[in-house]
Scaffold this motif. Structure first.
Motif, PDB file in Angstrom:
ATOM      1  N   ARG A   7     -28.129  18.161 -40.926  1.00 44.84           N
ATOM      2  CA  ARG A   7     -26.727  18.074 -40.934  1.00 44.84           C
ATOM      3  C   ARG A   7     -26.800  16.791 -39.930  1.00 44.84           C
ATOM      4  O   ARG A   7     -24.622  16.204 -40.568  1.00 44.84           O
ATOM      5  CB  ARG A   7     -26.473  19.603 -39.925  1.00 44.84           C
ATOM      6  CG  ARG A   7     -24.928  19.603 -39.498  1.00 44.84           C
ATOM      7  CD  ARG A   7     -24.882  21.197 -39.210  1.00 44.84           C
ATOM      8  NE  ARG A   7     -23.291  21.683 -39.376  1.00 44.84           N
ATOM      9  CZ  ARG A   7     -22.506  21.787 -38.212  1.00 44.84           C
ATOM     10  NH1 ARG A   7     -23.303  21.443 -37.558  1.00 44.84           N
ATOM     11  NH2 ARG A   7     -21.395  21.903 -38.173  1.00 44.84           N
ATOM     12  N   TRP A  11     -23.162  14.428 -41.569  1.00 43.38           N
ATOM     13  CA  TRP A  11     -21.573  13.864 -41.253  1.00 43.38           C
ATOM     14  C   TRP A  11     -21.718  12.234 -40.648  1.00 43.38           C
ATOM     15  O   TRP A  11     -20.575  11.828 -40.554  1.00 43.38           O
ATOM     16  CB  TRP A  11     -22.181  14.699 -39.529  1.00 43.38           C
ATOM     17  CG  TRP A  11     -21.538  15.998 -39.753  1.00 43.38           C
ATOM     18  CD1 TRP A  11     -21.957  16.810 -39.377  1.00 43.38           C
ATOM     19  CD2 TRP A  11     -20.711  17.097 -40.534  1.00 43.38           C
ATOM     20  NE1 TRP A  11     -21.637  18.213 -39.175  1.00 43.38           N
ATOM     21  CE2 TRP A  11     -20.562  18.767 -40.041  1.00 43.38           C
ATOM     22  CE3 TRP A  11     -19.140  16.893 -41.600  1.00 43.38           C
ATOM     23  CZ2 TRP A  11     -20.323  19.590 -40.734  1.00 43.38           C
ATOM     24  CZ3 TRP A  11     -19.589  17.727 -41.922  1.00 43.38           C
ATOM     25  CH2 TRP A  11     -19.029  18.888 -41.435  1.00 43.38           C
ATOM     26  N   SER A  35     -24.860  25.283 -47.362  1.00 41.21           N
ATOM     27  CA  SER A  35     -24.239  25.816 -46.742  1.00 41.21           C
ATOM     28  C   SER A  35     -23.411  26.417 -46.878  1.00 41.21           C
ATOM     29  O   SER A  35     -21.949  25.732 -47.926  1.00 41.21           O
ATOM     30  CB  SER A  35     -24.054  24.662 -45.826  1.00 41.21           C
ATOM     31  OG  SER A  35     -23.166  25.868 -44.236  1.00 41.21           O
ATOM     32  N   ALA A  37     -21.179  28.415 -44.946  1.00 39.45           N
ATOM     33  CA  ALA A  37     -20.033  28.446 -43.851  1.00 39.45           C
ATOM     34  C   ALA A  37     -18.931  28.178 -43.061  1.00 39.45           C
ATOM     35  O   ALA A  37     -18.790  26.525 -43.503  1.00 39.45           O
ATOM     36  CB  ALA A  37     -21.522  27.912 -42.751  1.00 39.45           C
ATOM     37  N   GLN A  38     -18.383  28.803 -42.733  1.00 39.44           N
ATOM     38  CA  GLN A  38     -16.318  28.816 -42.685  1.00 39.44           C
ATOM     39  C   GLN A  38     -16.497  27.300 -41.814  1.00 39.44           C
ATOM     40  O   GLN A  38     -15.926  26.464 -41.909  1.00 39.44           O
ATOM     41  CB  GLN A  38     -15.995  29.525 -42.778  1.00 39.44           C
ATOM     42  CG  GLN A  38     -14.687  28.985 -42.384  1.00 39.44           C
ATOM     43  CD  GLN A  38     -13.857  28.621 -43.926  1.00 39.44           C
ATOM     44  OE1 GLN A  38     -14.261  29.773 -44.751  1.00 39.44           O
ATOM     45  NE2 GLN A  38     -13.156  27.812 -43.921  1.00 39.44           N
ATOM     46  N   THR A  39     -17.283  26.723 -41.192  1.00 39.13           N
ATOM     47  CA  THR A  39     -17.505  26.029 -40.038  1.00 39.13           C
ATOM     48  C   THR A  39     -17.664  25.363 -40.254  1.00 39.13           C
ATOM     49  O   THR A  39     -17.229  23.997 -39.949  1.00 39.13           O
ATOM     50  CB  THR A  39     -18.628  26.534 -38.519  1.00 39.13           C
ATOM     51  OG1 THR A  39     -19.640  26.475 -38.962  1.00 39.13           O
ATOM     52  CG2 THR A  39     -18.257  27.225 -37.916  1.00 39.13           C
ATOM     53  N   ASP A  40     -18.911  24.950 -41.380  1.00 33.72           N
ATOM     54  CA  ASP A  40     -19.496  23.358 -42.236  1.00 33.72           C
ATOM     55  C   ASP A  40     -17.704  23.219 -42.867  1.00 33.72           C
ATOM     56  O   ASP A  40     -17.467  21.754 -43.339  1.00 33.72           O
ATOM     57  CB  ASP A  40     -20.417  24.082 -42.998  1.00 33.72           C
ATOM     58  CG  ASP A  40     -21.791  23.991 -42.564  1.00 33.72           C
ATOM     59  OD1 ASP A  40     -21.724  23.209 -40.699  1.00 33.72           O
ATOM     60  OD2 ASP A  40     -22.512  24.229 -42.313  1.00 33.72           O
ATOM     61  N   THR A  42     -14.600  23.706 -43.209  1.00 31.13           N
ATOM     62  CA  THR A  42     -13.807  23.601 -41.959  1.00 31.13           C
ATOM     63  C   THR A  42     -14.108  22.041 -41.824  1.00 31.13           C
ATOM     64  O   THR A  42     -12.718  21.249 -41.617  1.00 31.13           O
ATOM     65  CB  THR A  42     -13.236  24.582 -41.307  1.00 31.13           C
ATOM     66  OG1 THR A  42     -13.292  25.892 -41.763  1.00 31.13           O
ATOM     67  CG2 THR A  42     -12.128  24.176 -40.385  1.00 31.13           C
ATOM     68  N   ALA A  43     -15.009  21.834 -41.210  1.00 28.59           N
ATOM     69  CA  ALA A  43     -15.418  19.980 -40.398  1.00 28.59           C
ATOM     70  C   ALA A  43     -15.389  19.187 -41.398  1.00 28.59           C
ATOM     71  O   ALA A  43     -15.191  18.442 -41.163  1.00 28.59           O
ATOM     72  CB  ALA A  43     -16.962  20.946 -39.716  1.00 28.59           C
ATOM     73  N   GLU A  46     -11.927  18.599 -42.597  1.00 32.72           N
ATOM     74  CA  GLU A  46     -11.142  17.962 -40.716  1.00 32.72           C
ATOM     75  C   GLU A  46     -11.429  16.159 -40.821  1.00 32.72           C
ATOM     76  O   GLU A  46     -10.673  16.167 -40.770  1.00 32.72           O
ATOM     77  CB  GLU A  46     -11.134  18.847 -40.092  1.00 32.72           C
ATOM     78  CG  GLU A  46     -10.468  19.678 -39.983  1.00 32.72           C
ATOM     79  CD  GLU A  46     -11.087  20.942 -38.474  1.00 32.72           C
ATOM     80  OE1 GLU A  46     -12.181  20.795 -37.712  1.00 32.72           O
ATOM     81  OE2 GLU A  46      -9.927  21.922 -37.976  1.00 32.72           O
ATOM     82  N   TYR A  52     -15.781  20.133 -51.216  1.00 27.67           N
ATOM     83  CA  TYR A  52     -16.828  21.188 -50.685  1.00 27.67           C
ATOM     84  C   TYR A  52     -17.330  22.042 -51.192  1.00 27.67           C
ATOM     85  O   TYR A  52     -16.281  23.018 -51.644  1.00 27.67           O
ATOM     86  CB  TYR A  52     -16.287  21.574 -49.580  1.00 27.67           C
ATOM     87  CG  TYR A  52     -17.594  22.111 -48.588  1.00 27.67           C
ATOM     88  CD1 TYR A  52     -18.514  21.561 -47.570  1.00 27.67           C
ATOM     89  CD2 TYR A  52     -18.354  23.383 -48.698  1.00 27.67           C
ATOM     90  CE1 TYR A  52     -19.317  21.942 -46.680  1.00 27.67           C
ATOM     91  CE2 TYR A  52     -19.157  23.651 -48.622  1.00 27.67           C
ATOM     92  CZ  TYR A  52     -19.853  23.034 -46.859  1.00 27.67           C
ATOM     93  OH  TYR A  52     -21.175  23.148 -46.057  1.00 27.67           O
TER      94      TYR A  52
END
Length: 72
Positions: A7, A11, A35, A37-40, A42-43, A46, A52
């Motif tokens: 990961r 990034w 993935s 995952a909402q965190t991935d 969103t990031a 951002e 995505y």
């Protein structure tokens, strides 16, 4: 792929592309990942990715995935 080989590397690649001079940093980046995952997600937005997409988990789903991706 966000998680290839890991990961943090995913990034770094996205951050590197988006930190390049305007001629390169404006190129849309479509991030594919296993993935969901909402965190991935969103990031990724951002950090400047244009889209995505979550890769299918089963081999049998890849044909449909690529057909849909081609029209995307």
């Amino acid at each position: 792929d966000l998680y290839l080989p890991n990961r943090e590397s995913g990034w770094r690649v996205l951050d590197h592309i988006k930190s390049m001079p305007a001629a390169f940093s404006k190129i849309p980046v479509v991030l594919l990942s296993c993935s969901d995952a909402q965190t991935d997600i969103t990031a990724a937005y951002e950090r400047g990715c244009a889209s995505y997409l979550v890769k299918p988990g089963q081999f049998s789903d890849w044909l449909h995935y690529f057909k849909t991706l081609r029209t995307y």
